[in-house]
Design a protein around this motif. Structure first.
Motif, PDB file in Angstrom:
ATOM      1  N   ASN A  54      -5.955  43.036  -4.481  1.00 36.36           N
ATOM      2  CA  ASN A  54      -6.562  44.351  -4.201  1.00 36.36           C
ATOM      3  C   ASN A  54      -7.959  44.260  -3.592  1.00 36.36           C
ATOM      4  OD1 ASN A  54      -4.294  45.757  -5.194  1.00 36.36           O
ATOM      5  ND2 ASN A  54      -5.058  45.542  -7.281  1.00 36.36           N
ATOM      6  N   GLU A  55      -8.270  43.159  -2.924  1.00 34.34           N
ATOM      7  CA  GLU A  55      -9.569  42.977  -2.287  1.00 34.34           C
ATOM      8  C   GLU A  55      -9.365  43.020  -0.766  1.00 34.34           C
ATOM      9  OE1 GLU A  55     -13.248  40.050  -3.246  1.00 34.34           O
ATOM     10  OE2 GLU A  55     -11.364  39.029  -2.808  1.00 34.34           O
ATOM     11  N   SER A  56     -10.243  43.718  -0.062  1.00 32.28           N
ATOM     12  CA  SER A  56     -10.159  43.747   1.396  1.00 32.28           C
ATOM     13  C   SER A  56     -10.756  42.460   1.957  1.00 32.28           C
ATOM     14  CB  SER A  56     -10.913  44.958   1.955  1.00 32.28           C
ATOM     15  OG  SER A  56     -12.311  44.765   1.829  1.00 32.28           O
ATOM     16  N   LEU A  57     -10.445  42.175   3.219  1.00 34.53           N
ATOM     17  CA  LEU A  57     -11.014  40.994   3.861  1.00 34.53           C
ATOM     18  C   LEU A  57     -12.545  41.060   3.868  1.00 34.53           C
ATOM     19  CD1 LEU A  57      -8.566  40.579   6.885  1.00 34.53           C
ATOM     20  CD2 LEU A  57      -8.641  39.192   4.814  1.00 34.53           C
ATOM     21  N   GLU A  58     -13.094  42.235   4.155  1.00 33.12           N
ATOM     22  CA  GLU A  58     -14.555  42.391   4.181  1.00 33.12           C
ATOM     23  C   GLU A  58     -15.169  42.182   2.800  1.00 33.12           C
ATOM     24  OE1 GLU A  58     -17.913  45.759   5.246  1.00 33.12           O
ATOM     25  OE2 GLU A  58     -16.042  45.757   6.407  1.00 33.12           O
ATOM     26  N   GLU A  59     -14.566  42.760   1.764  1.00 31.50           N
ATOM     27  CA  GLU A  59     -15.075  42.563   0.394  1.00 31.50           C
ATOM     28  C   GLU A  59     -15.042  41.091   0.008  1.00 31.50           C
ATOM     29  OE1 GLU A  59     -13.659  46.787  -1.681  1.00 31.50           O
ATOM     30  OE2 GLU A  59     -12.245  45.106  -1.560  1.00 31.50           O
ATOM     31  N   CYS A  60     -13.943  40.435   0.350  1.00 33.57           N
ATOM     32  CA  CYS A  60     -13.789  39.019   0.037  1.00 33.57           C
ATOM     33  C   CYS A  60     -14.862  38.195   0.746  1.00 33.57           C
ATOM     34  CB  CYS A  60     -12.403  38.545   0.441  1.00 33.57           C
ATOM     35  SG  CYS A  60     -12.123  36.787   0.165  1.00 33.57           S
ATOM     36  N   LEU A  61     -15.083  38.483   2.015  1.00 31.80           N
ATOM     37  CA  LEU A  61     -16.055  37.711   2.776  1.00 31.80           C
ATOM     38  C   LEU A  61     -17.456  37.862   2.194  1.00 31.80           C
ATOM     39  CD1 LEU A  61     -16.427  35.812   5.131  1.00 31.80           C
ATOM     40  CD2 LEU A  61     -16.776  37.790   6.595  1.00 31.80           C
ATOM     41  N   LYS A  62     -17.835  39.071   1.868  1.00 31.31           N
ATOM     42  CA  LYS A  62     -19.161  39.305   1.277  1.00 31.31           C
ATOM     43  C   LYS A  62     -19.303  38.567  -0.057  1.00 31.31           C
ATOM     44  CE  LYS A  62     -20.112  43.767   3.420  1.00 31.31           C
ATOM     45  NZ  LYS A  62     -20.339  45.203   3.192  1.00 31.31           N
ATOM     46  N   ARG A  63     -18.266  38.616  -0.882  1.00 29.92           N
ATOM     47  CA  ARG A  63     -18.298  37.939  -2.188  1.00 29.92           C
ATOM     48  C   ARG A  63     -18.411  36.434  -2.008  1.00 29.92           C
ATOM     49  NH1 ARG A  63     -14.396  35.449  -4.542  1.00 29.92           N
ATOM     50  NH2 ARG A  63     -12.709  36.507  -3.439  1.00 29.92           N
ATOM     51  N   GLU A  64     -17.576  35.881  -1.145  1.00 24.97           N
ATOM     52  CA  GLU A  64     -17.554  34.432  -0.948  1.00 24.97           C
ATOM     53  C   GLU A  64     -18.857  33.913  -0.334  1.00 24.97           C
ATOM     54  OE1 GLU A  64     -15.566  32.048  -1.874  1.00 24.97           O
ATOM     55  OE2 GLU A  64     -13.847  33.185  -2.615  1.00 24.97           O
ATOM     56  N   VAL A  65     -19.400  34.630   0.639  1.00 22.47           N
ATOM     57  CA  VAL A  65     -20.681  34.217   1.229  1.00 22.47           C
ATOM     58  C   VAL A  65     -21.765  34.223   0.162  1.00 22.47           C
ATOM     59  CG1 VAL A  65     -22.520  34.889   2.841  1.00 22.47           C
ATOM     60  CG2 VAL A  65     -20.143  34.823   3.610  1.00 22.47           C
ATOM     61  N   SER A  66     -21.777  35.241  -0.679  1.00 21.35           N
ATOM     62  CA  SER A  66     -22.755  35.316  -1.765  1.00 21.35           C
ATOM     63  C   SER A  66     -22.590  34.152  -2.743  1.00 21.35           C
ATOM     64  CB  SER A  66     -22.624  36.649  -2.497  1.00 21.35           C
ATOM     65  OG  SER A  66     -23.498  36.697  -3.597  1.00 21.35           O
ATOM     66  N   GLU A  67     -21.352  33.877  -3.146  1.00 22.79           N
ATOM     67  CA  GLU A  67     -21.085  32.794  -4.100  1.00 22.79           C
ATOM     68  C   GLU A  67     -21.462  31.427  -3.538  1.00 22.79           C
ATOM     69  OE1 GLU A  67     -16.944  33.029  -5.162  1.00 22.79           O
ATOM     70  OE2 GLU A  67     -17.201  34.889  -6.291  1.00 22.79           O
ATOM     71  N   GLU A  68     -21.158  31.199  -2.274  1.00 20.91           N
ATOM     72  CA  GLU A  68     -21.330  29.868  -1.704  1.00 20.91           C
ATOM     73  C   GLU A  68     -22.709  29.605  -1.104  1.00 20.91           C
ATOM     74  OE1 GLU A  68     -18.097  28.941   0.939  1.00 20.91           O
ATOM     75  OE2 GLU A  68     -16.624  29.126  -0.677  1.00 20.91           O
ATOM     76  N   THR A  69     -23.418  30.672  -0.716  1.00 16.63           N
ATOM     77  CA  THR A  69     -24.713  30.463  -0.053  1.00 16.63           C
ATOM     78  C   THR A  69     -25.875  31.142  -0.778  1.00 16.63           C
ATOM     79  OG1 THR A  69     -24.623  32.431   1.355  1.00 16.63           O
ATOM     80  CG2 THR A  69     -23.516  30.436   2.176  1.00 16.63           C
ATOM     81  N   GLY A  70     -25.587  32.097  -1.644  1.00 14.12           N
ATOM     82  CA  GLY A  70     -26.644  32.866  -2.299  1.00 14.12           C
ATOM     83  C   GLY A  70     -27.113  34.042  -1.465  1.00 14.12           C
ATOM     84  N   TYR A  71     -26.614  34.175  -0.252  1.00 16.42           N
ATOM     85  CA  TYR A  71     -27.011  35.263   0.640  1.00 16.42           C
ATOM     86  C   TYR A  71     -26.256  36.525   0.249  1.00 16.42           C
ATOM     87  CZ  TYR A  71     -28.164  37.739   4.941  1.00 16.42           C
ATOM     88  OH  TYR A  71     -28.620  38.657   5.842  1.00 16.42           O
ATOM     89  N   THR A  72     -26.977  37.579  -0.134  1.00 14.12           N
ATOM     90  CA  THR A  72     -26.338  38.789  -0.672  1.00 14.12           C
ATOM     91  C   THR A  72     -26.345  39.976   0.285  1.00 14.12           C
ATOM     92  OG1 THR A  72     -28.411  39.451  -1.728  1.00 14.12           O
ATOM     93  CG2 THR A  72     -26.854  38.151  -3.059  1.00 14.12           C
TER      94      THR A  72
END
Length: 105
Positions: A54-72
């Motif tokens: 139930n996650e959109s591609l955009e939501e997933c990308l924002k979450r993953e970038v935050s988790e992996e780089t710290g960029y929010t």
């Protein structure tokens, strides 16, 4: 630009089952530099990861970038394309693993 690339493992055999996974990756550039993250296997990749239920591609990308780089403050822009990878599944006998990765600026 919007590309589609399919990469099949050499000598791929037919399978009884296909296990599909969807991922999204960010192509982040600044001053002619490209941001890559080092994986736990030691190689380098674009930040991103697997789509949750139930996650959109955009939501997933924002979450993953935050988790992996710290960029929010990730702003998802244009879609560049997708890569479909197929290989023999490592964990399930007679199964094929198919990963579709969507790439965004």
């Amino acid at each position: 630009m919007n590309f589609t690339l399919t990469v099949d493992e050499p000598n791929l055999k037919s399978s009884e089952k296909i296990i599909k996974r969807v991922a999204v990756r960010a192509v982040i550039t600044e001053n002619n530099l490209i941001l890559l993250v080092q994986s736990n296997k030691g190689d380098y990749k674009f930040p991103g990861g697997g789509l949750d239920v139930n996650e959109s591609l955009e939501e997933c990308l924002k979450r993953e970038v935050s988790e992996e780089t710290g960029y929010t403050h990730c702003i998802v822009k244009d879609k560049l394309g997708k890569v479909i990878e197929r290989k023999t599944d490592e964990y399930e006998e007679l199964a094929l693993f198919e990963m579709t990765s969507h790439y965004y600026v």
